[in-house]
Design an enzyme around this catalytic site. Structure first.
Site, PDB file in Angstrom:
ATOM      1  N   ASP A   1     -17.340  42.743  -7.764  1.00  0.00           N
ATOM      2  CA  ASP A   1     -18.471  43.658  -7.696  1.00  0.00           C
ATOM      3  C   ASP A   1     -18.755  44.179  -6.297  1.00  0.00           C
ATOM      4  O   ASP A   1     -19.588  45.067  -6.127  1.00  0.00           O
ATOM      5  CB  ASP A   1     -19.742  42.953  -8.213  1.00  0.00           C
ATOM      6  CG  ASP A   1     -19.684  42.790  -9.706  1.00  0.00           C
ATOM      7  OD1 ASP A   1     -19.141  43.689 -10.363  1.00  0.00           O
ATOM      8  OD2 ASP A   1     -20.143  41.751 -10.206  1.00  0.00           O
TER       9      ASP A   1
ATOM     10  N   HIS B   1     -17.824  33.156  -6.110  1.00  0.00           N
ATOM     11  CA  HIS B   1     -17.448  33.181  -7.528  1.00  0.00           C
ATOM     12  C   HIS B   1     -17.318  31.758  -8.025  1.00  0.00           C
ATOM     13  O   HIS B   1     -16.851  30.890  -7.283  1.00  0.00           O
ATOM     14  CB  HIS B   1     -16.111  33.923  -7.707  1.00  0.00           C
ATOM     15  CG  HIS B   1     -15.880  34.363  -9.106  1.00  0.00           C
ATOM     16  ND1 HIS B   1     -15.388  33.527 -10.064  1.00  0.00           N
ATOM     17  CD2 HIS B   1     -16.133  35.547  -9.713  1.00  0.00           C
ATOM     18  CE1 HIS B   1     -15.319  34.185 -11.208  1.00  0.00           C
ATOM     19  NE2 HIS B   1     -15.768  35.409 -11.018  1.00  0.00           N
TER      20      HIS B   1
END
Ligand code: CMC
Length: 428
Positions: A364, A307
């Site tokens: 996700d 991320h």
């Protein structure tokens, strides 16, 4: 500590004020940089070090794995609040009381009809169209059917646009799925809660009663809350920048949906599931895919890992992982994909490459497993992300308009040819 930063350019010193946020983050205010330095700019591809705005909506600390909406911890909101309460909180800044929530919901329901002519647009799409492309087009088309939504000169105008989109968007989401499944398009049931209605609109069959499953309702509510905002990510920045030209809310949201579609952003939830399926079909050899992810000559990346901001566990991933276990167990589903996901996670968390780069599972990584258990097709996963992110986009757009932010218009450092003499076509 000094409240100024000093920059020396061509032997001349320039001072810029430091601004401190409420969580003690520090920013150098370079608004006067070009004016005081004779046109010098900063370069920061991907905006890794650049704050585009001051915002009071979402705080996240990527090192510590903290995420808060309007000061409230994501863990508390996911456990104790409903998606609609969270939407109100994000957009208006405070948790609603019972009366405010009731009014908000009834204003949304009053706006939940979508012009029937929009069906004609849906009809023109091939069944094979990706639902994100359909959703983005339909959201943009809403402006044509609601031209006054572009005029947001007062808070009241803004409120009307906000409840309109919160009412109509779930219908569009459901229609993209129904189109894929060849089911008739309809308008759901306003006697239901927001999330219940979404599920009914998506799944009910014309010849059968739709029976709500509370486990599925609660899991979807939680997933939508976890996706509701994430400060200045790619799609949100897109919404703010498009909105900064005073294009309407729906046009700005349509652009945000397109930004979310990419596999490096919201499209990762679909990519994760496809990756896990591919690993399963390939005999479940997770080590082989770990090696591919680390190989710089191979474009493969471990989807659902890493991320831009989190350099620690994504707090949303922690909650979703727990939820995936619960939902699958409650629904009595055994999914070997979940085992592959857990195996990959364990390997990555113990692998030098991932540890050194601080690559952890993101939101996700596990969400697709829950969507799949709910019967939502893989191509719809990013649409579900968009449904969750809607209140965040709206809140960020509204904040940008209320703060009267200037039009977004970055600078560049030109590195192309300098002046060249034009040569006529015949002489080239
Ligand atoms: N698999 C393998 N290597 C990775 C991965 C990954 N998933 N993510 C990052 N790296 C490596 C990357 O190759 C680089 O290595 P090196 O330093 O040797 O060049 C290093 O880690 C830093 O990566 P980066 O690409 O510079 O980091 P970024 O901040 O630009 O990208 C990211 C962040 C999310 C785009 C990236 O981690 C990624 O592509 N992850 C997979 C896609 C994904 O899951 N996206 C969903 C994000 S969460 C949902 C949302 O909010 O959108």
């Amino acid at each position: 500590m000094s409240d100024k930063a000093t920059l020396e350019v061509n032997g001349q010193k320039h001072e810029f004020p430091l601004i401190t946020g409420t969580e003690n983050e520090i920013a150098i205010d370079i608004k006067t940089l070009r004016a005081t330095t004779g046109g010098v700019i900063t370069i920061d591809p991907g905006y890794k070090n650049t704050g585009s705005c001051e915002s009071a909506i979402t705080f996240l600390d990527g090192e510590k794995g903290i995420l808060r909406y309007r000061g409230y911890a994501i863990e508390d909101l996911a456990e104790k609040a409903s998606f609609l309460e969270v939407a109100f909180l994000l957009i208006f800044g405070e948790l609603p009381d019972a009366e405010e929530l009731e009014k908000f919901h009834s204003d949304i329901k009053a706006q939940s009809l979508v012009d029937d002519d929009i069906r004609k647009i849906i009809d023109a799409f091939p069944k094979s169209a990706h639902p994100m492309g359909v959703l983005s087009s339909l959201t943009s088309a809403l402006t044509a059917f609601n031209p006054s939504s572009v005029n947001v000169d007062s808070e009241e105008d803004m409120y009307n646009s906000v409840v309109k989109i919160l009412g109509k968007f779930p219908v569009l989401v459901a229609w993209t799925l129904r189109k894929k499944h060849g089911l008739p398009l309809d308008y759901g049931d306003n006697s239901l809660g927001y999330v219940e209605n979404v599920l009914k609109m998506m799944f009910h069959k014309p010849n059968e009663e739709y029976i709500q499953n509370q486990i599925v309702v609660d899991a979807l509510d939680k997933l939508l809350i976890l996706h509701a905002d994430h400060e200045q990510n790619c799609s949100t920045s897109t919404v703010r920048i498009v909105g900064s030209s005073h294009a309407g809310l729906f046009a700005s949201l349509s652009a945000g949906i397109s930004a979310l579609w990419g596999p490096l952003h919201g499209g990762a939830n679909q990519a994760v599931l496809e990756m896990l399926e591919a690993i399963k079909e390939d005999g479940g050899d997770t080590k082989k895919y770990m090696a591919k992810a680390k190989d710089k000559e191979d474009p493969f990346r471990l989807m659902g890992f890493g991320h831009r901001v989190y350099k620690n566990f994504d707090p949303r991933a922690k909650i979703i992982k727990g939820s995936a276990d619960e939902v699958l167990e409650d629904l009595g589903i055994e999914d070997s994909i979940l085992d592959i996901a857990k195996g990959l996670e364990q390997e990555a968390l113990n692998d030098d490459y991932f540890v050194k780069r601080k690559l952890y599972p993101n939101v996700d990584f596990y969400s697709g497993i829950i969507y799949r258990a709910m019967g939502i097709p893989t191509e719809m996963f990013t649409v579900m992300f968009a449904l969750g992110r809607l209140p965040g986009w709206i809140a960020q757009w509204r904040e940008m308009r209320l703060n009267k932010e200037p039009i977004g218009r970055p600078r560049q450092l030109y590195v192309g040819e300098t002046h060249r003499t034009f040569v006529n076509l015949k002489k080239r």
